[in-house]
Design a protein around this motif. Structure first.
Motif, short mmCIF file in Angstrom:
data_model
loop_
_atom_site.label_atom_id
_atom_site.label_comp_id
_atom_site.label_asym_id
_atom_site.label_seq_id
_atom_site.Cartn_x
_atom_site.Cartn_y
_atom_site.Cartn_z
N ASP A 203 98.45 -11.27 72.93
CA ASP A 203 97.92 -11.17 71.58
C ASP A 203 98.98 -10.77 70.56
OD1 ASP A 203 95.51 -11.79 72.72
OD2 ASP A 203 94.74 -9.73 72.71
N GLY A 204 100.23 -10.63 71.01
CA GLY A 204 101.31 -10.27 70.10
C GLY A 204 101.19 -8.87 69.54
N ARG A 205 100.70 -7.93 70.36
CA ARG A 205 100.42 -6.60 69.83
C ARG A 205 101.31 -5.49 70.42
NH1 ARG A 205 96.40 -7.05 66.24
NH2 ARG A 205 94.60 -8.39 66.66
N ILE A 206 102.33 -5.81 71.19
CA ILE A 206 103.23 -4.76 71.66
C ILE A 206 104.20 -4.45 70.52
CG2 ILE A 206 104.93 -4.02 73.36
CD1 ILE A 206 103.70 -5.91 75.35
N ALA A 207 103.99 -3.32 69.88
CA ALA A 207 104.82 -2.93 68.73
C ALA A 207 106.01 -2.09 69.15
CB ALA A 207 103.97 -2.17 67.72
N SER A 208 105.92 -1.43 70.30
CA SER A 208 107.01 -0.57 70.76
C SER A 208 106.85 -0.31 72.25
CB SER A 208 106.99 0.77 70.00
OG SER A 208 108.02 1.62 70.45
N TYR A 209 107.99 -0.19 72.92
CA TYR A 209 108.03 0.24 74.32
C TYR A 209 108.84 1.53 74.35
CZ TYR A 209 109.00 0.04 79.41
OH TYR A 209 109.11 0.32 80.76
N GLN A 210 108.19 2.63 74.73
CA GLN A 210 108.84 3.93 74.81
C GLN A 210 108.89 4.39 76.27
OE1 GLN A 210 106.64 6.47 72.10
NE2 GLN A 210 107.85 5.79 70.35
N VAL A 211 109.99 5.03 76.63
CA VAL A 211 110.16 5.42 78.03
C VAL A 211 110.55 6.89 78.15
CG1 VAL A 211 110.71 3.10 78.84
CG2 VAL A 211 112.56 4.56 78.06
N CYS A 212 109.84 7.58 79.01
CA CYS A 212 110.22 8.89 79.51
C CYS A 212 109.40 9.10 80.78
CB CYS A 212 109.98 9.99 78.48
SG CYS A 212 108.30 10.15 77.90
N ASP A 213 109.75 10.12 81.53
CA ASP A 213 109.20 10.24 82.88
C ASP A 213 108.20 11.37 83.01
OD1 ASP A 213 108.97 9.42 85.55
OD2 ASP A 213 111.15 9.31 85.82
N TRP A 214 107.39 11.27 84.06
CA TRP A 214 106.35 12.26 84.40
C TRP A 214 106.76 13.00 85.66
CZ3 TRP A 214 101.31 13.22 82.35
CH2 TRP A 214 100.51 14.04 83.15
N LYS A 215 106.74 14.32 85.57
CA LYS A 215 107.12 15.14 86.72
C LYS A 215 106.26 16.39 86.75
CE LYS A 215 111.21 17.49 88.65
NZ LYS A 215 112.65 17.79 88.41
N THR A 216 105.79 16.74 87.92
CA THR A 216 105.01 17.96 88.09
C THR A 216 105.83 18.99 88.85
OG1 THR A 216 103.99 16.92 90.01
CG2 THR A 216 102.73 16.88 87.97
N PRO A 217 105.51 20.28 88.71
CA PRO A 217 104.41 20.85 87.91
C PRO A 217 104.70 20.76 86.42
CG PRO A 217 105.76 22.62 88.78
CD PRO A 217 106.28 21.36 89.41
N LEU A 218 103.61 20.65 85.66
CA LEU A 218 103.74 20.61 84.21
C LEU A 218 104.01 22.02 83.69
CD1 LEU A 218 100.72 18.30 83.32
CD2 LEU A 218 103.09 17.64 83.74
N PRO A 219 104.77 22.13 82.58
CA PRO A 219 104.99 23.45 81.98
C PRO A 219 103.72 23.96 81.31
CG PRO A 219 105.92 21.76 80.59
CD PRO A 219 105.45 21.06 81.84
N ALA A 220 103.75 25.23 80.93
CA ALA A 220 102.58 25.82 80.27
C ALA A 220 102.24 25.06 78.99
CB ALA A 220 102.84 27.29 79.98
N ASP A 221 103.25 24.67 78.24
CA ASP A 221 103.04 23.83 77.06
C ASP A 221 103.20 22.38 77.49
OD1 ASP A 221 102.97 22.49 74.68
OD2 ASP A 221 104.48 23.73 73.66
N VAL A 222 102.08 21.71 77.72
CA VAL A 222 102.16 20.36 78.28
C VAL A 222 102.75 19.35 77.31
CG1 VAL A 222 100.32 20.70 79.95
CG2 VAL A 222 99.74 19.89 77.64
N LEU A 223 102.86 19.73 76.03
CA LEU A 223 103.52 18.83 75.08
C LEU A 223 104.99 18.64 75.46
CD1 LEU A 223 103.17 17.19 72.47
CD2 LEU A 223 103.90 19.24 71.21
N LEU A 224 105.56 19.61 76.16
CA LEU A 224 106.98 19.59 76.52
C LEU A 224 107.19 19.19 77.98
CD1 LEU A 224 108.18 22.85 74.73
CD2 LEU A 224 107.81 20.56 73.80
N SER A 225 106.32 18.34 78.49
CA SER A 225 106.36 18.00 79.91
C SER A 225 107.05 16.67 80.20
CB SER A 225 104.93 17.96 80.47
OG SER A 225 104.13 17.05 79.75
N ARG A 226 107.71 16.09 79.23
CA ARG A 226 108.37 14.80 79.44
C ARG A 226 109.77 15.01 80.02
NH1 ARG A 226 106.78 10.84 74.47
NH2 ARG A 226 104.70 11.64 74.06
#
Length: 291
Positions: A203-226
């Motif tokens: 549909d021509g709707r991919i406006a951006s491809y962003q990359v970062c990784d997921w790793k556990t355990p997550l920190p207390a502030d999950v916003l900073l878990s990338r």
């Protein structure tokens, strides 16, 4: 154009850098593209920011961020729409200032659930806001890139949780100015991701491809878990192949919110980003020419 030359530094990866510092480290590290955040642009003013970007010779890959359209009430709605209109204009100006191949992409985060509200009502208000803004974005040549966030953020940050939900909104709004962000951190877990990336590409709707990784355990502030690509469990070979096959030919942003990375010098952080991107993403990225 090589896969490596499609790498873009999202300014959030070096959160504390000023606009000048972000542009300079990108140049020193041999990058060709950068995604900017609104706050550092506001610190110097839009006109000055555009000139700085123009002088840098870098492409502009996206503007972060707008959206946050879920609050009820006429006053809150009017204020949110006005703020988004300012962001649309900023995106237009910066895309025009960037090097050839720049993308007038404005990243849209939905917003969370207002106190006493429901997720269904919040999603409906977000969609209503996108429908209101889409004609204005189209007239400005700007793409509203709806970014689904991982469901752990659904209550406070983004009631939009899957790529399918973003594309459903785009379909209902029906404007070519509405697209979606494929962000590895937020979509890697979704069992429907392959079908939805294919749908977005068709549909021509991919406006951006962003990359970062997921790793556990997550920190207390999950916003900073990338994490940087390659430091976690995301299958970048598979996800990047999906994006390639969907026909996406734009820049690929590394956007990492991580306190340890932010504590490093900007050059060290970006140099590490370049190395890990190459090994985990760039090696799988098709060598398209930037559109």
């Amino acid at each position: 154009m090589s896969a490596h030359s499609r790498l873009s530094l999202n300014q959030g990866t070096i959160k504390y850098a000023s606009l000048a510092e972000a542009l300079e480290v990108s140049q020193r590290q041999g990058l060709q593209s950068i995604g900017l955040w609104r706050e550092p642009v506001a610190e110097v003013g839009l006109e000055r920011a555009a000139q700085m970007l123009r002088d840098s010779g870098l492409r502009f890959s996206s503007h972060c961020r707008a959206g946050f359209l879920t609050e009820p009430g006429e006053t809150a709605r009017r204020q949110a729409l006005e703020e988004n209109r300012r962001a649309i204009e900023e995106t237009r100006v910066l895309a025009e200032a960037g090097a050839p191949g720049s993308s007038a992409t404005l990243v849209m985060v939905a917003g969370g659930i207002p106190e006493g509200g429901t997720i269904e009502d919040a999603r409906a208000r977000f969609e209503e806001g996108i429908a209101t803004l889409a004609p204005e974005a189209e007239a400005a040549g700007v793409t509203l890139a709806l970014e689904p966030l991982h469901p752990m953020y659904a209550s406070d940050r983004a009631v939009l949780s899957t790529l399918g939900q973003a594309l459903d909104i785009a379909d209902r709004v029906g404007s070519p100015a509405v697209g979606a962000v494929v962000d590895a951190f937020h979509v890697w877990w979704d069992p429907d991701v392959a079908a939805q990336v294919e749908r977005a590409g068709r549909d021509g709707r991919i406006a951006s491809y962003q990359v970062c990784d997921w790793k556990t355990p997550l920190p207390a502030d999950v916003l900073l878990s990338r994490h940087l690509p390659g430091d976690g469990v995301v299958d970048f070979a598979h996800l990047t192949a999906l994006v390639n096959e969907a026909g996406y030919q734009g820049d690929v942003e590394v956007e990492v919110f991580n306190a340890d990375l932010w504590a490093k010098s900007y050059d060290d952080a970006v140099a590490e980003m370049v190395t890990k991107f190459g090994a985990s993403v760039g090696v799988h990225l098709a060598e398209f020419a930037i559109a």
